[in-house]
Write an enzyme that holds these catalytic residues in place. Structure first.
Site, PDB file in Angstrom:
ATOM      1  CD  GLU A  18     -47.641  72.357  18.468  1.00 13.18           C
ATOM      2  OE1 GLU A  18     -48.291  73.369  18.110  1.00 13.18           O
ATOM      3  OE2 GLU A  18     -46.583  72.004  17.928  1.00 13.18           O
ATOM      4  CG  LEU A  19     -52.415  77.133  23.620  1.00 13.23           C
ATOM      5  CD1 LEU A  19     -51.781  76.627  24.913  1.00 13.23           C
ATOM      6  CD2 LEU A  19     -52.147  78.631  23.468  1.00 13.23           C
ATOM      7  CB  ILE A 437     -80.144  80.891   7.472  1.00 12.29           C
ATOM      8  CG1 ILE A 437     -81.120  81.646   8.379  1.00 12.29           C
ATOM      9  CG2 ILE A 437     -79.051  81.837   7.031  1.00 12.29           C
ATOM     10  CD1 ILE A 437     -81.991  82.685   7.680  1.00 12.29           C
ATOM     11  CB  SER A 439     -76.063  75.037   6.836  1.00 12.40           C
ATOM     12  OG  SER A 439     -76.179  75.847   7.971  1.00 12.40           O
ATOM     13  CD  GLU A 490     -75.520  76.438   3.118  1.00 13.21           C
ATOM     14  OE1 GLU A 490     -74.456  76.540   3.748  1.00 13.21           O
ATOM     15  OE2 GLU A 490     -76.360  77.367   3.048  1.00 13.21           O
ATOM     16  CD  GLU A 611     -66.070  89.886   9.868  1.00 10.89           C
ATOM     17  OE1 GLU A 611     -67.049  89.153  10.079  1.00 10.89           O
ATOM     18  OE2 GLU A 611     -65.017  89.505   9.337  1.00 10.89           O
ATOM     19  CG  HIS A 700     -75.663  81.255  18.111  1.00  9.68           C
ATOM     20  ND1 HIS A 700     -74.587  80.881  17.347  1.00  9.68           N
ATOM     21  CD2 HIS A 700     -76.187  82.336  17.493  1.00  9.68           C
ATOM     22  CE1 HIS A 700     -74.466  81.710  16.320  1.00  9.68           C
ATOM     23  NE2 HIS A 700     -75.426  82.597  16.393  1.00  9.68           N
TER      24      HIS A 700
HETATM   25  N1  GLN Z   1     -76.031  79.865   4.422  1.00 12.67           N
HETATM   26  C1  GLN Z   1     -75.134  79.793   5.525  1.00 12.67           C
HETATM   27  C2  GLN Z   1     -75.626  78.745   6.494  1.00 12.67           C
HETATM   28  O1  GLN Z   1     -76.799  78.559   6.576  1.00 12.67           O
HETATM   29  C3  GLN Z   1     -75.044  81.111   6.240  1.00 12.67           C
HETATM   30  C4  GLN Z   1     -74.088  81.075   7.404  1.00 12.67           C
HETATM   31  C5  GLN Z   1     -73.789  82.424   8.014  1.00 12.67           C
HETATM   32  O2  GLN Z   1     -74.494  83.372   7.839  1.00 12.67           O
HETATM   33  N2  GLN Z   1     -72.742  82.545   8.781  1.00 12.67           N
HETATM   34  O3  GLN Z   1     -74.847  78.123   7.183  1.00 12.67           O
HETATM   35 ZN    ZN Z   2     -75.858  83.874   9.789  1.00 11.85          ZN
END
Ligand code: GLN
Ligand code: ZN
Length: 760
Positions: A18-19, A437, A439, A490, A611, A700
């Protein structure tokens, strides 16, 4: 005999998110501020009620936030960067949202504050920014109002706050000073805040100092004594909460600080209980964090009762019970899961169920199991027995295979130099080869098709046909652009982890298992409940199809074992290492099948590799050992001529460069466009031997990168890494971008590569 029960925090997003929906509607100006505030108030009331109904002695106040609890504290303390142009005492919710995301319905947009991971969780907090002459001013009305709210509803409120030292540690000094230098200015304001809470009738304040579970510099350790000696003057009871790890070298310090209580994470560091019991001053309460706040498994209450028996004997009613940390990191309520089978459901506990575990355990410890609780106790034990014995969990063929791993399986046949020759021979790539990369844009059509397929409105055949069309389009575009190593795009994947989890045995998926990642963003991690194996090939048909459309070498795309592990709820009945290697073996089969199908460039994504690092440096080597091994187990099944890529999207390699080199991927692509290639310094200093694709297009941003800019970046790269070993590619996948952005950006990227080839 009584036992006090509480929680360090509770999920705030709402069982139905909801938030999330409310804040997003507010940002889109579809609801008013009053409506947003009403939703917040309703959620707080509901969540307190749940805590009360579970039988906790306190409800948790101060864990609610419209975006982030650290940002809440920044506003309370008046830490507002100058670019937001707001006097601390005039900061309102729109200021708050502008700090969080750069804009809000009112006020001038400005660059948002940086966001980073909260310790080793997947929660992201907003990094406080400290100016050289940072002043702190108290602005506590909102928090005080929440306290009132809880009291008016008849609850006993325990307020939770990030402690002064953790707050400074988590922030960033904007200039040549240490944020610790600000402690003298901060403390009086922090004390005033505590005083206000005391004036409001608050009995206990939980002060979170999770940095006591980290390796701390001496100056910081010393500052703890100064700080808490000073805060001692405020007549409110303080519970110092440490979680996500043991106290270790900070144990003596933490135990002796002048506060009325100490909370320990006994899930992560059960071995510290005895030591703390020996050293805890007689006036202090000990809050035992025994219910796992970081995972979704039902607790073994019988074992916990035994574990706590001597503590209870020694402490009596100075023993408190709680989850190990805030329940922010687990989903809200298991009861909503109507599509999990009852057996699996019986093994799980989400936030709400964890509260019940706390009070059930307390009742058992104090000999107060009434009939209803006796039944719950018995059910708990049955569930554990069923889980331990389940044939769904333990698959002998998986453990046998794991036991039979031969060291040779971790290594490619030849060293990189030799493999590179074999790869060059057939790949025949130009200098500065181009790739992406993985996608490509996830268009509304793709999403619609997937939704239709999942809801059964679209047949498998039709869905596959649609996805093939998308793949064909994507390959065609890359041919036109002149990308040297194309990908299939992808289209068929909603999420890089979920896609594989759905096809592997040993995984389960929840419907509402949302966990807040940052702001209004939630993730729904899969649950790895059993031995992982691969019933059949997962990506081969798509890649084979994509390869049939082009003469260029098609790159196959997999998510690596560490990332599959890290972005899931992982079973707690065996070491993470074991689960990771099971995934690695399943993926190894996929790699082998891809190669056999003629896909001889294969990327194994590991964005979560870093991570997984433990919070304490002393534990790094052990993690890195099995992490590297798991990757190699996945990759090292192919011939010399097959080229293995990996991808990592973050910007800190200095302290793990040796492990990165040990992965022995033929090519690694990384995020560099925003760091001006400084990131490559670690690779240069280490004389990293294999090939690197330092991302030159910041995916991004909606901006189209300029050719000259990318050429310049690559020239910088070539000063650090020999040009023969450099690739040209974006920073990360393109799934969140639109084709209108991607096409010109990649055209510019290919043009940059062309110019570079001429120059070198
Ligand atoms: N192969 C993934 C993509 O291209 C890699 C995504 C990622 O590194 N977070 O979306
Ligand atoms: Zn990435």
């Amino acid at each position: 005999m009584t036992l006090t029960t509480h929680t360090l925090g509770y999920p705030r997003i709402g069982a139905q998110r909801e938030l999330k929906k409310a804040v997003e509607a507010y940002w889109a100006e579809k609801i008013t501020l009053q409506e947003l505030e009403a939703t917040g108030q309703e959620l707080r009331a509901r969540h307190w009620q749940e805590q009360k109904e579970a039988g906790l002695d306190f409800v948790s106040v101060g864990d609610f936030a419209f975006y982030d609890q650290v940002l809440n504290l920044s506003l309370i303390l008046g830490v507002i960067p100058p670019r937001f142009n707001t006097c601390p005492d005039q900061a309102d919710l729109d200021t708050y949202f502008r700090m969080a995301r750069g804009r809000a319905p009112s006020g001038e947009p400005a660059a948002a504050c940086e966001m980073t991971k909260w310790f080793d969780t997947n929660y992201h907090y907003l990094v406080p920014e400290f100016q050289p002459q940072q002043e702190f001013t108290l602005n506590a009305q909102l928090l005080l109002a929440e306290v009132k709210e809880a009291q008016t509803l008849g609850h006993q409120a325990k307020v939770t706050l990030v402690g002064p030292l953790s707050y400074l540690w988590l922030g960033k000094a904007q200039g040549e000073f240490s944020s610790l230098d600000l402690l003298p200015q901060l403390l009086p304001v922090y004390a005033a805040l505590l005083q206000k809470l005391a004036d409001e009738g608050v009995d206990w304040v939980q002060i979170d100092e999770p940095i006591l579970a980290l390796d701390l510099p001496t100056a910081w350790k010393q500052a703890f004594e100064t700080a808490y000696n000073q805060l001692q003057a405020v007549a409110v009871k303080k519970l110092l909460a440490v979680y996500f790890g043991g106290l270790q070298d900070n144990l003596g310090l933490a135990v002796n600080l002048p506060v009325e209580g100490l909370h320990l994470d006994l899930v992560r560091a059960p071995e510290e209980l005895e030591q703390v019991l020996d050293r805890l001053p007689a006036y202090k309460v000990l809050s035992a964090g025994v219910i796992d706040g970081r995972n979704i498994w039902r607790s073994d209450l019988v074992r916990l009762r035994e574990q706590l028996a001597s503590a209870q004997g020694r402490l009596g009613d100075r023993l408190w019970l709680a989850p190990s940390c805030s329940l922010l990191h687990v989903p809200h309520d298991l009861e909503q899961e109507d599509q999990l089978d009852s057996e699996l459901t019986s093994w799980l506990a989400f936030a709400r169920q964890k509260l019940d575990e706390v009070t059930l355990l307390a009742a058992a410890l104090t000999g107060q199991l009434n009939q209803q609780r006796e039944a719950a106790w018995a059910e708990n034990q049955q569930a554990l027995v069923s889980r331990e014995a389940s044939t769904r969990i333990h698959r002998p063929e998986v453990s046998e295979r794991l036991a039979a791993i031969d060291p040779a399986m971790y290594a490619r046949t030849s060293a990189y130099e030799q493999r590179a020759l074999a790869q060059k021979e057939w790949l025949k790539l130009p200098l500065f080869p181009t790739t992406t990369i993985g996608s490509f844009p996830q268009t509304p059509e793709i999403r619609k098709a997937r939704r239709g397929y999942k809801q059964g409105e679209l047949g498998t055949e039709r869905y596959q046909e649609l996805m093939k069309q998308e793949i064909a389009y994507c390959v065609e575009q890359q041919e036109k652009l002149g990308i040297d190593v194309p990908v299939h795009g992808e289209a068929e994947r909603n999420d890089m982890v979920e896609y594989f989890g759905e096809q592997l045995d040993g995984y389960a998926f929840t419907r509402f298992g949302w966990v807040q990642s940052y702001g209004s963003r939630c993730v729904k991690p899969p649950v790895i409940f059993g031995d992982v194996s691969r019933p059949q090939a997962m990506t081969v048909e798509w890649s084979r199809y994509a390869q049939s459309l082009t003469d260029k070498p098609m790159k196959g795309m997999l998510t690596g074992p560490l990332t599959c592990l890290q972005w899931a709820f992982v079973r707690d009945d065996q070491p993470r290492e074991t689960t990771c290697k099971q995934i690695a073996l399943a993926l190894r089969d996929e790699v082998r099948d891809l190669e056999a199908a003629g896909i001889r460039v294969i990327q194994i994504d590991e964005p979560a590799f870093r991570e997984g690092l433990p919070l304490r440096k002393a534990d790094w080597a052990a993690y890195l050992r099995w992490a590297v091994d798991s990757f190699r187990l996945t990759a090292a099944v192919v011939e010399d001529a097959t080229q293995i890529h990996t991808h990592m999207c973050y910007s800190e390699f200095n302290d793990i460069i040796e492990a990165i080199a040990e992965l022995d991927a033929d090519v690694i692509t990384i995020e560099t466009s925003r760091s001006n290639m400084e990131l490559l310094d670690a690779f240069e200093a280490f004389e990293y031997p294999n090939e690197i694709g330092p991302g030159v297009y910041d995916i991004h941003s909606p901006n189209i990168p300029e050719v000259e800019w990318m050429v310049e970046l690559m020239q910088k790269a070539a000063q650090k890494i020999p040009a023969e070993r450099l690739w040209v590619n974006p920073d990360c996948g393109l799934k969140t971008r639109r084709w209108e952005e991607v096409t010109p950006a990649l055209a510019a990227l290919v043009e940059a590569a062309r110019q570079l080839r001429k120059a070198y």
